[in-house]
Design a protein around this motif. Structure first.
Motif, PDB file in Angstrom:
ATOM      1  N   GLU A   1       2.463 105.739  31.390  1.00  0.00           N
ATOM      2  CA  GLU A   1       1.662 104.972  30.644  1.00  0.00           C
ATOM      3  C   GLU A   1       2.011 105.045  29.155  1.00  0.00           C
ATOM      4  O   GLU A   1       2.590 106.018  28.679  1.00  0.00           O
ATOM      5  CB  GLU A   1       0.213 105.193  31.010  1.00  0.00           C
ATOM      6  N   GLU A   2       1.684 103.764  28.438  1.00  0.00           N
ATOM      7  CA  GLU A   2       2.354 103.951  27.122  1.00  0.00           C
ATOM      8  C   GLU A   2       1.659 104.916  26.004  1.00  0.00           C
ATOM      9  O   GLU A   2       2.199 105.658  25.212  1.00  0.00           O
ATOM     10  CB  GLU A   2       2.027 102.393  26.556  1.00  0.00           C
ATOM     11  N   GLU A   3       0.483 105.186  26.387  1.00  0.00           N
ATOM     12  CA  GLU A   3      -0.322 106.074  25.477  1.00  0.00           C
ATOM     13  C   GLU A   3      -0.048 107.574  25.470  1.00  0.00           C
ATOM     14  O   GLU A   3       0.144 108.419  24.772  1.00  0.00           O
ATOM     15  CB  GLU A   3      -1.962 105.722  25.622  1.00  0.00           C
TER      16      GLU A   3
ATOM     17  N   LYS B   1       3.240 108.021  24.105  1.00  0.00           N
ATOM     18  CA  LYS B   1       3.122 108.002  22.475  1.00  0.00           C
ATOM     19  C   LYS B   1       2.895 109.404  22.025  1.00  0.00           C
ATOM     20  O   LYS B   1       3.237 110.027  21.069  1.00  0.00           O
ATOM     21  CB  LYS B   1       2.365 107.100  22.091  1.00  0.00           C
ATOM     22  N   LYS B   2       1.770 109.966  22.755  1.00  0.00           N
ATOM     23  CA  LYS B   2       1.138 111.321  22.513  1.00  0.00           C
ATOM     24  C   LYS B   2       2.292 112.497  22.635  1.00  0.00           C
ATOM     25  O   LYS B   2       2.680 113.253  21.726  1.00  0.00           O
ATOM     26  CB  LYS B   2       0.044 111.881  23.289  1.00  0.00           C
TER      27      LYS B   2
END
Length: 221
Positions: free
Chosen positions: A117-119, A122-123
């Motif tokens: 997943e994108e989020e 990013k983290k």
């Protein structure tokens, strides 16, 4: 035993997955990102050019990418099995890679697409820190992967650093490029009957490693 090509967005956790394959099956890990960083560390004109491209979040041109990759592949023994990540990133690169692998007699491979997943991506990217000495990776956003002492490697005591391309602007650009090119690459390998899928959304990675063992075990054991 087949060679393994990882297809994945930036910060998908390929390092941990690769470490598992190396320790369990003896694979050699080839990362285009590491090859580029090795060139940067030489402080040559080529390295300076590559560094500027990576900082901007763009892709290194195909000619440079495959010249560096071919240099590395030609150092391997014929019986040596490898993991390749970071290439291909476009359909044209997938075609170019097949030509090189065929010429070097490395055509027996499986492609593992790592879905995240994108989020979470990013983290993983923005929190990532790397030891400049032993290359151990940490992450400031996940308790399990934080260093015991801020900015210091648990293993060797050296200072932790950021990769030149681990920033918000670079992530957004690289992720959008990945999404734009990804569908055609997956279709290419699906048509060749070489594609398998692996979901890696978990922080702890245990479930992902079990699934990876199932996938690779089926082509190794």
């Amino acid at each position: 035993m087949k060679n393994v090509i990882f297809i994945a967005p930036p910060a998908a956790g390929k390092g941990a997955l690769s470490d598992y394959l190396i320790s369990k099956y003896g694979y050699t890990h080839i990362s285009s990102g590491e090859l580029f960083r090795d060139k940067i560390n030489l402080h040559s004109e080529e390295g300076k050019k590559i560094e500027q491209i990576l900082k901007s979040g763009n892709l290194v041109d195909d000619k440079t990418t495959f010249q560096i990759l071919k240099e590395k592949l030609t150092t391997l023994k014929k019986e040596e099995k490898f993991i390749l990540d970071g290439v291909p990133r476009t359909l044209q690169q997938a075609n170019n890679l097949d030509i090189i692998l065929h010429d070097l007699n490395f055509s027996d491979y499986v492609v593992i697409y790592v879905q995240v997943e994108e989020e979470i991506l990013k983290k993983r990217m923005l929190g990532r820190r790397i030891c400049k000495n032993c290359k151990k990776t940490y992450n400031l956003h996940f308790e399990k992967f934080k260093p015991l002492q801020k900015d210091i490697c648990d293993n060797c005591g050296e200072k932790l650093i950021n990769r030149v391309d681990d920033n918000e602007e670079s992530f957004q650009k690289r992720y959008r490029i990945f999404l734009k090119n990804n569908e055609s690459i997956l279709d290419y390998y699906k048509t060749k009957n070489k594609l398998v899928l692996l979901t890696n959304n978990q922080e702890q990675n245990e479930d992902s490693l079990k699934e990876l063992q199932r996938i690779v075990g089926a082509i190794v054991d």
